[in-house]
Each structure stands twice: as C-alpha cells, then as structure tokens.
Design a protein around this motif. Sequence first.
Motif, PDB file in Angstrom:
ATOM      1  N   SER A 196      -2.105  -7.264  11.259  1.00 12.02           N
ATOM      2  CA  SER A 196      -0.993  -6.626  10.575  1.00 12.02           C
ATOM      3  C   SER A 196      -1.380  -6.287   9.136  1.00 12.02           C
ATOM      4  CB  SER A 196       0.220  -7.560  10.567  1.00 12.02           C
ATOM      5  OG  SER A 196       1.221  -7.077   9.700  1.00 12.02           O
ATOM      6  N   PHE A 197      -1.018  -5.074   8.706  1.00 15.61           N
ATOM      7  CA  PHE A 197      -1.253  -4.639   7.331  1.00 15.61           C
ATOM      8  C   PHE A 197       0.052  -4.618   6.522  1.00 15.61           C
ATOM      9  CE2 PHE A 197      -5.009  -3.256   9.518  1.00 15.61           C
ATOM     10  CZ  PHE A 197      -6.015  -3.348   8.568  1.00 15.61           C
ATOM     11  N   ARG A 198       1.056  -5.264   7.037  1.00 18.05           N
ATOM     12  CA  ARG A 198       2.363  -5.304   6.384  1.00 18.05           C
ATOM     13  C   ARG A 198       2.259  -5.836   4.949  1.00 18.05           C
ATOM     14  NH1 ARG A 198       6.988  -5.343   9.219  1.00 18.05           N
ATOM     15  NH2 ARG A 198       5.727  -5.807  11.043  1.00 18.05           N
ATOM     16  N   ASP A 199       1.443  -6.871   4.738  1.00 15.89           N
ATOM     17  CA  ASP A 199       1.315  -7.498   3.422  1.00 15.89           C
ATOM     18  C   ASP A 199      -0.042  -7.214   2.769  1.00 15.89           C
ATOM     19  OD1 ASP A 199       3.872  -8.730   3.637  1.00 15.89           O
ATOM     20  OD2 ASP A 199       2.990 -10.270   4.923  1.00 15.89           O
ATOM     21  N   ALA A 200      -0.783  -6.255   3.300  1.00 15.60           N
ATOM     22  CA  ALA A 200      -2.112  -5.952   2.762  1.00 15.60           C
ATOM     23  C   ALA A 200      -1.996  -5.242   1.412  1.00 15.60           C
ATOM     24  CB  ALA A 200      -2.887  -5.086   3.743  1.00 15.60           C
ATOM     25  N   TYR A 201      -2.982  -5.483   0.553  1.00 14.13           N
ATOM     26  CA  TYR A 201      -3.035  -4.785  -0.729  1.00 14.13           C
ATOM     27  C   TYR A 201      -4.468  -4.766  -1.240  1.00 14.13           C
ATOM     28  CZ  TYR A 201      -3.082  -9.476  -2.861  1.00 14.13           C
ATOM     29  OH  TYR A 201      -3.417 -10.762  -3.212  1.00 14.13           O
ATOM     30  N   LEU A 202      -4.690  -3.947  -2.238  1.00 16.35           N
ATOM     31  CA  LEU A 202      -6.002  -3.794  -2.866  1.00 16.35           C
ATOM     32  C   LEU A 202      -5.960  -4.417  -4.250  1.00 16.35           C
ATOM     33  CD1 LEU A 202      -6.627  -0.071  -1.857  1.00 16.35           C
ATOM     34  CD2 LEU A 202      -7.555  -2.108  -0.740  1.00 16.35           C
ATOM     35  N   ALA A 203      -6.785  -5.426  -4.477  1.00 18.67           N
ATOM     36  CA  ALA A 203      -6.784  -6.140  -5.760  1.00 18.67           C
ATOM     37  C   ALA A 203      -7.593  -5.380  -6.805  1.00 18.67           C
ATOM     38  CB  ALA A 203      -7.349  -7.537  -5.574  1.00 18.67           C
TER      39      ALA A 203
ATOM     40  N   LEU B 243       0.825  -1.204   0.000  1.00 20.88           N
ATOM     41  CA  LEU B 243       0.000   0.000   0.000  1.00 20.88           C
ATOM     42  C   LEU B 243       0.860   1.255   0.000  1.00 20.88           C
ATOM     43  CD1 LEU B 243      -2.499  -1.091   2.810  1.00 20.88           C
ATOM     44  CD2 LEU B 243      -3.001  -1.032   0.348  1.00 20.88           C
ATOM     45  N   ASP B 244       0.395   2.291  -0.680  1.00 19.10           N
ATOM     46  CA  ASP B 244       1.044   3.599  -0.575  1.00 19.10           C
ATOM     47  C   ASP B 244       0.677   4.282   0.735  1.00 19.10           C
ATOM     48  OD1 ASP B 244       2.315   3.450  -3.048  1.00 19.10           O
ATOM     49  OD2 ASP B 244       0.631   4.366  -4.112  1.00 19.10           O
ATOM     50  N   GLU B 245      -0.554   4.012   1.164  1.00 18.29           N
ATOM     51  CA  GLU B 245      -1.058   4.718   2.346  1.00 18.29           C
ATOM     52  C   GLU B 245      -2.029   3.828   3.111  1.00 18.29           C
ATOM     53  OE1 GLU B 245      -3.276   9.020   3.125  1.00 18.29           O
ATOM     54  OE2 GLU B 245      -1.986   8.750   1.348  1.00 18.29           O
TER      55      GLU B 245
END
Length: 527
Positions: A520-527, A237-239
């Motif tokens: 944890s959002f360390r590996d989170a992303y938006l598909a 994520l950028d933000e």
Amino acid sequence: MTDSRPTLSRRTLLRTATGITVGAAGAVLLTACGSDDDKTPAADRKPTGAPKRGGKLRAAFIGGSNETADVLKAANTPIDYVRARAIYDELCVLDADGRTEMQLAESLTPNADGTEWTLKVRSGVTFSDGRKLTIDDVLFTLRTYVSTQANQAPLLADLDLPKARRKDELTAVLVMKRPHGFLDLVFTQGIFIVPAGTKDFDKVPGSGPFILQQHRVGQGATLKRNPNYWGSAGPYLDELELVSIADGAARLNALKAGQIDYAASISLVAGKSERANAAVQLIIPPKWEWPNFGAMLKRSQDPFKDARVAQALKYAVDREQMVERVTLGFGEVGNDLFGKFLPFYAEDLPQRQYDPDKARSLLKEAGVDKLSLTIRTSDYEYGLAEGAAVLAEQAKKAGISIGLDKVPAGDFFADPKVFIGAKFQSANRKPRPLPLDVLFFYGTDALLPFTGVAGPKIDDLVTNVRSAVSDEQRRSSIGDIQHYLYEEGGDLVWAKAPVLAAATPKVHGVKSLGYPTFPSFRDAYLA
C-alpha cells in the motif's frame, strides 16, 4: 459432513489460496553463505520528523499479458493489485502484526455464535465522483464478487447474502450459512468496495487515497492524490506512477539508474549483493508475511498414510542448512506449520530438529525398509527446485532416496487437478491469517486439500476454528488444530524467507499490510 464448498473452478480456488506466486524469483542456489554479518538484512531506513507532503513516486511491479483495469480481477497481477489498493478501499485491512484494522467498516461485530455479523460503515466517505458511501454499496459489492466468481468469492461462501438485513443507510446484518467466527479476516482479503449499480468495472470510481489519471495495460498507470480522501493522515504524495516491468533484475537496474524510486520483488541474490549499497535501501516486510518454503505430503496416499513416514521425512531436513543455502541467510527455520509470528500461533510446540537417526527409526517402526520418493517441483519461482535439490541431498543420511520431477514453469500450476492431487510436491505458500488457512486447506470440506488431511478428528477441529468468535476461542481452537497438525499433518515447512523490495533512501511509508508483493502507498512519502 455437508459439502458446503462453492461451485467455483479449481483454478479460481487455487489462485485464491496460493496468491499471485511471485516474489523472490530469479535467485540462484548458493552452496555457501557469507559472513555472519550477512545474516542481518538491511531494513527500511526510518526517517526523522513528520511525513513530507508532495512529490511523485515512481514504483515498478510485475505485470504481464493478463493485466486488466477490472477491479474485480485485480489479483491477476501485482501491478493491478497495487493500483486497486491505491484507488479503492476495503472494509478491513491487516496491520503490521497481522491483526484486523477497520478501514471502511466503522464496526463489525458477531453475535454470540457467529451466525450473524452486524456491519456499520463509516459516515462521511465519498467516492471520487462525489457519491456518498452507504451500506448498499457494500452489499452490492459482496454480491458482485460472488456472482462473477471473482478470486475472492470462495472466501464469501459462508455468507447468506439473500438474507442480509439492511437496518439503515450505514448498517446491515450479515447472515451466515453456518457459524463463522472470522468474517473480519475475510474482509481483509482484497474485496474492494465499489458504488452500487456499477456496470463497467474497468472505469469505476473508488474511495481510496488516489484517483486514476491514466492507465495503459502492459505499461502502467498514473494516479493523482484524492483531495477529498476521508482518511486523517495520508496520502502524502501528489502523484503515484506505477510502471510494469516483468523482470526483477530489470526493475533493480531501473532503480539504480534513477528511472524509478521503488522496485518490488527483487531476488534474494540481488538483495544480498545490495546490502552494502548506501544508494539502495532493502525493504523487508514483517516476519509473519514471509512465504513458507517447503513441501506438501499427501497424507491420504501411500506411503504417507502412515504418519510415521511423514514424520520421518520431517526429521530428515536440516533446516539451518536450508536457511543458509536456499534463503541465503535471509530466512528463519520453519517448524512444519503455517502462521509463525501471527496471532494465535502455537508457540509452545518444540522446534523440530534435524535427526536422521530418528527418521530411520520411524521408518523402521512403520515397516518401511527403504523409502524412495519423487518430488514434483519446478523453477516457477525461487525456492521450489532449489529446496527440493537440497532436501534430496539431506534425506540420503536418513536412508531416503528422493528423485526430482522438474516440471516446466508454465505447466506447474496449469492443471489444478494435478497440482492439488500431487503426492509429494514442492511448495512456497504465501501466508494469510491462520483461520483462513484452516478454512482452505484442512478437513473434509477443505476448498484445497493439498495434504489430504481429513476425517472426524480434523473435521471437529476445523469446526471449532470456524466458529471461534472471541480471541480466546481463536487461540484455543487454533492451538488445538496446530498441535494435531504438528504430529499428523502433511505440511513440511523448512524455512520462511522474505519477499524483498528495494528503494532509494528517500522513499518511506510504503506498507505491505499483509501483501509484500503488492504493498500500500496510502502513507508513502518522499523524505
């Protein structure tokens, strides 16, 4: 035995052991469940292809009046803890199976008897202000958590920090006050590493995947990607925007209205109603992370001094019905032990069945003609009062009468002496690695002796767990103590049920890593 308990307030110990008691709050008891199809909860929808980079994810968590920017007090509220996990790193973390995974630690190795541990931290790690991570930062952090009596301090009680030996800029030997076989697990419990010499813990740089951009207590925080993060994968994520919303229904409504992308800690009732909603994905953590629904029986007080009385109550519980009526079909039956689905759990123990006739027989053997009890309970969080009400109904068939002492939510944890000393009390215990549960709850030196199980036999079993260094020793010692507690313990666990979160279908990679309430959002992303 020598009393090695740290000089800390019972309130600090209570918070440390029970965790932030939030999660599936706000649900209501249903006396019947849905169809069989409802028994299989929806899960995080798996994307195809590699994680995508970029974008802004908005996530809502429980905050409150005690929110703080102080990293040492990150356990105050879920939103504080989530922010800390994004900005800072730990030495070790738990993986999806509840095993230790190295984070800032490159290696952590005990000697043969667990009296010393050699810690080496990763090279090439920098804090967000450019300073390089060294072993001095780790030693400073550990000493600070102890000296400030932070919530994690009780877990560090066996570390003899004045005797720690620095070998080089990345390595130190940590000396223990007594044999200790699971320091690796201790370091997974929210001890966030900060630079040596830090004085302002509200504004301290971290080495984590995100950098704090803006923080307003009671409202939330905005974090941006750390361009110099040492990890090989995320952040993607950028933000990351964290929003403080206290009410679970309000969090879910904000998600459905498109105001946020992720809503933490939604109720089981809400989860049940959203199963078929294609616009909402329910995120369910690994089963070992599910809280334990049940009660605590004080074995050191009458009538539970006789193990047969405690066992009778355990046979008076219809666990299948508890799963349907209290967990709304989301849960699984419990077996009066903690740690189900965790490494080293005693899988060979038989599932305790609902058997009111056997309960009556055990009471008769114990010389108890009529058993009348009062359970201390509350609506502080979902499952406490609801489970107690169903238990009282079920126990009647075994000739056991249970009255409910429903304590106001604000008073349930208010007096640690009352909470810890209660004879019979509802419990919704958050899971942690099994050796740590043993450290906190059992034996003469127990930090929080909820069930009052003590004496030479359990003390020897606890010592064996504490000093177990290898996986083989851990498996053997934990198996021994669980077999003992199955027969002699005061833990009544009738079900396990998940802490649910909800998200839009585009959210992926959010990992609980031991803490479903503050992932944890360390590996989170938006598909």
